[in-house]
Scaffold this motif. Structure first.
Motif, PDB file in Angstrom:
ATOM      1  N   GLY A  55      32.100  38.997  43.565  1.00 51.63           N
ATOM      2  CA  GLY A  55      32.404  38.820  45.129  1.00 51.63           C
ATOM      3  C   GLY A  55      33.521  38.324  45.261  1.00 51.63           C
ATOM      4  O   GLY A  55      34.371  37.206  44.683  1.00 51.63           O
ATOM      5  N   ALA A  56      34.283  38.830  46.232  1.00 50.85           N
ATOM      6  CA  ALA A  56      35.649  38.658  46.548  1.00 50.85           C
ATOM      7  C   ALA A  56      35.986  39.294  47.765  1.00 50.85           C
ATOM      8  O   ALA A  56      35.451  40.358  48.117  1.00 50.85           O
ATOM      9  N   THR A  57      37.003  38.480  48.495  1.00 54.18           N
ATOM     10  CA  THR A  57      37.503  39.116  50.026  1.00 54.18           C
ATOM     11  C   THR A  57      39.018  39.134  49.578  1.00 54.18           C
ATOM     12  O   THR A  57      39.776  38.226  49.244  1.00 54.18           O
ATOM     13  N   LEU A  58      39.790  40.012  50.368  1.00 54.33           N
ATOM     14  CA  LEU A  58      41.396  40.280  50.175  1.00 54.33           C
ATOM     15  C   LEU A  58      41.731  40.246  51.618  1.00 54.33           C
ATOM     16  O   LEU A  58      41.323  41.130  52.695  1.00 54.33           O
ATOM     17  N   SER A  59      42.607  39.621  51.971  1.00 48.99           N
ATOM     18  CA  SER A  59      43.507  39.483  53.300  1.00 48.99           C
ATOM     19  C   SER A  59      44.952  39.644  53.146  1.00 48.99           C
ATOM     20  O   SER A  59      45.550  38.886  51.985  1.00 48.99           O
ATOM     21  N   ARG A 158      34.993  48.721  36.307  1.00 47.66           N
ATOM     22  CA  ARG A 158      34.990  49.097  37.547  1.00 47.66           C
ATOM     23  C   ARG A 158      36.092  48.662  38.649  1.00 47.66           C
ATOM     24  O   ARG A 158      36.217  47.674  38.511  1.00 47.66           O
ATOM     25  N   TRP A 159      36.286  49.452  39.633  1.00 46.42           N
ATOM     26  CA  TRP A 159      37.065  49.243  40.674  1.00 46.42           C
ATOM     27  C   TRP A 159      36.046  48.471  41.546  1.00 46.42           C
ATOM     28  O   TRP A 159      34.909  49.019  41.797  1.00 46.42           O
ATOM     29  N   HIS A 160      36.456  47.384  42.250  1.00 43.90           N
ATOM     30  CA  HIS A 160      35.722  46.888  43.355  1.00 43.90           C
ATOM     31  C   HIS A 160      36.308  47.152  44.795  1.00 43.90           C
ATOM     32  O   HIS A 160      37.057  46.432  45.577  1.00 43.90           O
ATOM     33  N   GLU A 161      36.073  48.475  45.189  1.00 44.02           N
ATOM     34  CA  GLU A 161      36.715  48.800  46.433  1.00 44.02           C
ATOM     35  C   GLU A 161      35.704  49.705  47.555  1.00 44.02           C
ATOM     36  O   GLU A 161      36.048  50.137  48.362  1.00 44.02           O
ATOM     37  N   ASP A 162      34.312  49.374  47.320  1.00 44.01           N
ATOM     38  CA  ASP A 162      33.207  50.051  47.651  1.00 44.01           C
ATOM     39  C   ASP A 162      33.329  49.506  49.408  1.00 44.01           C
ATOM     40  O   ASP A 162      32.462  49.930  50.042  1.00 44.01           O
ATOM     41  N   THR A 163      33.768  48.403  49.644  1.00 40.88           N
ATOM     42  CA  THR A 163      33.534  47.927  51.132  1.00 40.88           C
ATOM     43  C   THR A 163      34.782  47.302  51.581  1.00 40.88           C
ATOM     44  O   THR A 163      35.713  46.978  50.836  1.00 40.88           O
ATOM     45  N   PRO A 164      34.953  47.563  52.995  1.00 43.27           N
ATOM     46  CA  PRO A 164      36.235  47.317  53.406  1.00 43.27           C
ATOM     47  C   PRO A 164      36.869  45.681  53.167  1.00 43.27           C
ATOM     48  O   PRO A 164      38.039  45.671  53.100  1.00 43.27           O
ATOM     49  N   GLU A 165      35.983  44.745  52.985  1.00 41.09           N
ATOM     50  CA  GLU A 165      36.440  43.259  52.895  1.00 41.09           C
ATOM     51  C   GLU A 165      36.944  43.373  51.336  1.00 41.09           C
ATOM     52  O   GLU A 165      37.674  42.475  51.115  1.00 41.09           O
TER      53      GLU A 165
END
Length: 190
Positions: A55-59, A158-165
């Motif tokens: 789990g991670a969020t980018l901003s 894998r890439w973890h880009e499947d959700t906007p956050e």
């Protein structure tokens, strides 16, 4: 020729010194000095992180700015670990910030898209930790008129880009000579 003459003129007192330590059996068997290798990082990620633990969020912390070298631009991203597994840019299955060039219709798989444009390693982030990471993107002609996508990738998994956050899309960018410009053609600030 002088080296050959000097070698022939060597007296016993000028013989090369013996090595300070003798090779070990391990060195002889595999050709590596075990004392010369660095210890393994105990936090290295060498196994896939299960989806339910990742789990991670980018901003974005601030607007893109020209890099100090002037050969690209810096973007500061805050990465927050919201999962139950640590994230780290070290190991055979390390977690990095991956940068993609989005192709036509903002699709990385379409014409002009580049999935594996570049990477930036993550510092060690335990559960609940966050860190600001500076990503320096080079002024590459493939960026011209394109957007960039920043997302986490666990290498060889894998890439973890499947959700906007989990991803950030920025741009489009223009290449103005050797500088990076915004969509209007204005050079990014220093």
């Amino acid at each position: 020729m002088l080296a050959a003459l000097a070698a022939c003129d060597r007296t016993p007192s000028q013989a090369p010194a013996e090595p300070a330590t003798m090779p070990t059996a391990t060195q002889d068997a595999i050709g590596i000095d075990p004392q010369a290798t660095a210890p393994a990082d105990p936090n290295a990620i060498d196994t896939p992180i299960p989806d339910e633990a990742f789990g991670a969020t980018l901003s974005v912390v601030g607007p893109p700015r020209m890099s100090a070298s002037g050969t690209g631009f810096d973007i500061v991203l805050q990465v927050a670990n919201t999962g139950t597994s640590a994230l780290y840019g070290v190991g055979s299955k390390q977690v990095n910030i991956g940068v993609q060039i989005l192709g036509d219709k903002d699709d990385v798989e379409a014409s002009g898209g580049v999935r594996d444009f570049m990477r930036k390693g993550l510092p060690y982030l335990s559960q609940g930790a966050q860190s600001n990471v500076v990503v320096t993107v080079p002024a590459d002609q493939r960026l011209n008129g394109r957007k960039l996508r920043f997302a986490l990738v666990q290498e060889h998994v894998r890439w973890h880009e499947d959700t906007p956050e989990k991803r950030i899309d920025l741009g489009p960018f223009r290449i103005c000579g050797s500088q990076v410009c915004d969509a209007a053609g204005q050079p990014l600030p220093n």
